[in-house]
Design a protein around this motif. Structure first.
Motif, mmCIF file in Angstrom:
data_model
loop_
_atom_site.group_PDB
_atom_site.id
_atom_site.type_symbol
_atom_site.label_atom_id
_atom_site.label_comp_id
_atom_site.label_asym_id
_atom_site.label_seq_id
_atom_site.Cartn_x
_atom_site.Cartn_y
_atom_site.Cartn_z
ATOM 1 N N ILE A 207 29.548 -97.963 20.875
ATOM 2 C CA ILE A 207 29.444 -97.945 19.424
ATOM 3 C C ILE A 207 30.671 -97.277 18.816
ATOM 4 N N ASP A 208 31.155 -97.828 17.705
ATOM 5 C CA ASP A 208 32.212 -97.168 16.955
ATOM 6 C C ASP A 208 31.622 -95.926 16.290
ATOM 7 N N PRO A 209 32.160 -94.741 16.543
ATOM 8 C CA PRO A 209 31.557 -93.511 16.005
ATOM 9 C C PRO A 209 31.597 -93.414 14.487
ATOM 10 N N LYS A 210 32.501 -94.150 13.841
ATOM 11 C CA LYS A 210 32.611 -94.083 12.381
ATOM 12 C C LYS A 210 31.736 -95.124 11.699
ATOM 13 N N THR A 211 31.790 -96.364 12.157
ATOM 14 C CA THR A 211 31.050 -97.446 11.495
ATOM 15 C C THR A 211 29.673 -97.685 12.098
ATOM 16 N N LYS A 212 29.444 -97.180 13.319
ATOM 17 C CA LYS A 212 28.195 -97.392 14.060
ATOM 18 C C LYS A 212 27.992 -98.861 14.450
ATOM 19 N N ILE A 213 29.067 -99.651 14.381
ATOM 20 C CA ILE A 213 28.987 -101.056 14.775
ATOM 21 C C ILE A 213 29.289 -101.186 16.265
ATOM 22 N N TRP A 214 28.637 -102.138 16.914
ATOM 23 C CA TRP A 214 28.861 -102.386 18.338
ATOM 24 C C TRP A 214 30.271 -102.950 18.490
ATOM 25 N N VAL A 215 31.108 -102.277 19.262
ATOM 26 C CA VAL A 215 32.532 -102.607 19.265
ATOM 27 C C VAL A 215 33.012 -103.260 20.560
ATOM 28 N N SER A 216 32.166 -103.417 21.533
ATOM 29 C CA SER A 216 32.645 -103.991 22.787
ATOM 30 C C SER A 216 31.535 -104.771 23.466
ATOM 31 N N VAL A 217 31.928 -105.488 24.499
ATOM 32 C CA VAL A 217 30.938 -106.207 25.298
ATOM 33 C C VAL A 217 30.100 -105.187 26.062
ATOM 34 N N PRO A 218 28.911 -105.588 26.518
ATOM 35 C CA PRO A 218 28.077 -104.644 27.277
ATOM 36 C C PRO A 218 28.820 -104.063 28.472
ATOM 37 N N ILE A 219 28.596 -102.773 28.734
ATOM 38 C CA ILE A 219 29.203 -102.167 29.919
ATOM 39 C C ILE A 219 28.434 -102.611 31.151
ATOM 40 N N ASN A 220 29.073 -102.549 32.299
ATOM 41 C CA ASN A 220 28.410 -102.995 33.522
ATOM 42 C C ASN A 220 28.366 -101.839 34.525
ATOM 43 N N ASN A 221 27.873 -102.144 35.720
ATOM 44 C CA ASN A 221 27.647 -101.082 36.703
ATOM 45 C C ASN A 221 28.933 -100.516 37.297
ATOM 46 N N GLU A 222 30.096 -101.018 36.880
ATOM 47 C CA GLU A 222 31.350 -100.410 37.320
ATOM 48 C C GLU A 222 31.670 -99.162 36.497
ATOM 49 N N ASN A 223 31.052 -99.038 35.336
ATOM 50 C CA ASN A 223 31.240 -97.854 34.501
ATOM 51 C C ASN A 223 30.385 -96.720 35.068
ATOM 52 N N PRO A 224 30.974 -95.548 35.318
ATOM 53 C CA PRO A 224 30.210 -94.455 35.941
ATOM 54 C C PRO A 224 29.007 -93.995 35.121
ATOM 55 N N ALA A 225 29.033 -94.248 33.801
ATOM 56 C CA ALA A 225 27.901 -93.833 32.960
ATOM 57 C C ALA A 225 26.761 -94.839 32.995
ATOM 58 N N TYR A 226 27.050 -96.056 33.496
ATOM 59 C CA TYR A 226 26.073 -97.141 33.374
ATOM 60 C C TYR A 226 24.746 -96.816 34.040
ATOM 61 N N LYS A 227 24.782 -96.402 35.291
ATOM 62 C CA LYS A 227 23.534 -96.201 36.035
ATOM 63 C C LYS A 227 22.676 -95.108 35.404
ATOM 64 N N ILE A 228 23.309 -94.016 34.952
ATOM 65 C CA ILE A 228 22.543 -92.926 34.335
ATOM 66 C C ILE A 228 21.892 -93.394 33.044
ATOM 67 N N ILE A 229 22.685 -94.047 32.173
ATOM 68 C CA ILE A 229 22.147 -94.525 30.903
ATOM 69 C C ILE A 229 21.037 -95.538 31.139
ATOM 70 N N CYS A 230 21.251 -96.439 32.077
ATOM 71 C CA CYS A 230 20.250 -97.456 32.391
ATOM 72 C C CYS A 230 18.966 -96.816 32.918
ATOM 73 N N ASP A 231 19.085 -95.926 33.883
ATOM 74 C CA ASP A 231 17.909 -95.284 34.475
ATOM 75 C C ASP A 231 17.138 -94.466 33.448
ATOM 76 N N TRP A 232 17.859 -93.684 32.640
ATOM 77 C CA TRP A 232 17.179 -92.857 31.632
ATOM 78 C C TRP A 232 16.519 -93.727 30.567
ATOM 79 N N SER A 233 17.176 -94.810 30.190
ATOM 80 C CA SER A 233 16.613 -95.714 29.180
ATOM 81 C C SER A 233 15.298 -96.324 29.671
ATOM 82 N N LEU A 234 15.297 -96.782 30.913
ATOM 83 C CA LEU A 234 14.088 -97.376 31.470
ATOM 84 C C LEU A 234 12.984 -96.339 31.644
ATOM 85 N N SER A 235 13.350 -95.150 32.114
ATOM 86 C CA SER A 235 12.342 -94.105 32.353
ATOM 87 C C SER A 235 11.650 -93.702 31.059
#
Length: 282
Positions: A207-235
């Motif tokens: 998300i763009d921190p100023k406009t709050k608009i989605w600014v990029s394509v979805p991140i994938n499991n190559e991003n180190p934050a992906y698994k944590i965000i995904c797991d916490w979101s599902l939990s």
């Protein structure tokens, strides 16, 4: 397959236009046994027949009467998205507390008494409350900057940025009948929003921190934050029992931190999602 039309999906909506119209068109264009439409109701009797097998609720947080109808629909066996009983009890303070109890990194927060209640304000009304509050201790506990905001999820009807004690007291005095919480604010240029649909499908977008608009394509499991965000979101979504949920995260000191654990009626506007993400939500 011939359209039978014996299974109906109803939608409660507000001012949004892009997602409801696209969803109804998608369902009705599949030539299957399900059809979708906007719910139309007048009064609700205790034995009112509910014509829907599924109702998608995106507006009862603003119109309490809709929630009465949805609870009746739930009792009749209709599957309501999201559960009206859970939605009625959901708030930001509880969500952040739940995330912390589950061992997730989140924001320090304090729930505060109402400045005013929607009834006659007499001393007996507040006999259970300690007065005055220790504002200095509260602000020291949370830290600055902080946000004093409406405790309800999915909206920001009241929100003030707090940087000092005087601002806190002045903002609280303006909170009127809103139930508010004071929550630590984390400044970060790396913000993510995740949408969970069906308790197992996750879309995570920066998300763009100023406009709050989605600014990029979805991140994938190559991003180190992906698994944590995904797991916490599902939990968290499974803990709530929601079929649709939105969560927000920041990257703080190199690790994800939850800033918003639930929004049971997330915005699906095509102008903020981008066309590909919008289609995913449809």
């Amino acid at each position: 397959m011939t359209k039978i039309g014996n299974k109906k999906i109803g939608l409660f909506i507000g001012r949004e236009w892009s997602w409801p119209a696209a969803f109804i068109s998608e369902v009705n264009g599949r030539n299957c046994e399900a059809t979708a439409e906007f719910v139309q109701i007048g009064d609700t009797k205790w034995d009112t027949k509910i014509p829907y097998q599924v109702i998608i609720d995106r507006m009862s947080q603003e119109i309490p009467y809709y929630r009465s109808y949805l609870k009746s629909a739930y009792l009749s066996g209709c599957h309501v998205i999201n559960d009206p009983f859970t939605r009625a009890a959901d708030d930001k303070f509880f969500g952040l507390s739940l995330a912390s109890k589950l061992g997730m990194r989140t924001l320090c927060t304090v729930a505060l008494p109402n400045k005013r209640v929607d009834t006659e304000n007499v001393p007996e009304t507040f006999r259970n409350l300690t007065y005055p509050l220790d504002w200095s201790e509260i602000l020291d506990y949370v830290g600055t900057p902080a946000d004093l905001e409406d405790i309800k999820t999915g909206g920001n009807k009241f929100r003030r940025r707090i940087t000092n004690l005087q601002e806190l007291i002045e903002a609280y005095d303006k909170s009127d009948i809103y139930t508010v919480s004071l929550t630590k604010s984390i400044e970060s240029e790396e913000l993510y929003r995740s949408i969970v649909i069906g308790q197992d499908n996750v879309l995570i977008v920066r998300i763009d921190p100023k406009t709050k608009i989605w600014v990029s394509v979805p991140i994938n499991n190559e991003n180190p934050a992906y698994k944590i965000i995904c797991d916490w979101s599902l939990s968290l979504t499974n803990m709530y029992g929601y079929d649709v949920n939105e969560l927000e995260f920041v990257i703080h000191n190199g690790k994800p931190l939850i800033t918003s654990p639930s929004n049971s009626a997330p915005e699906f506007d095509i102008n903020t999602l981008s066309s590909d993400n919008f289609r995913w939500c449809v």
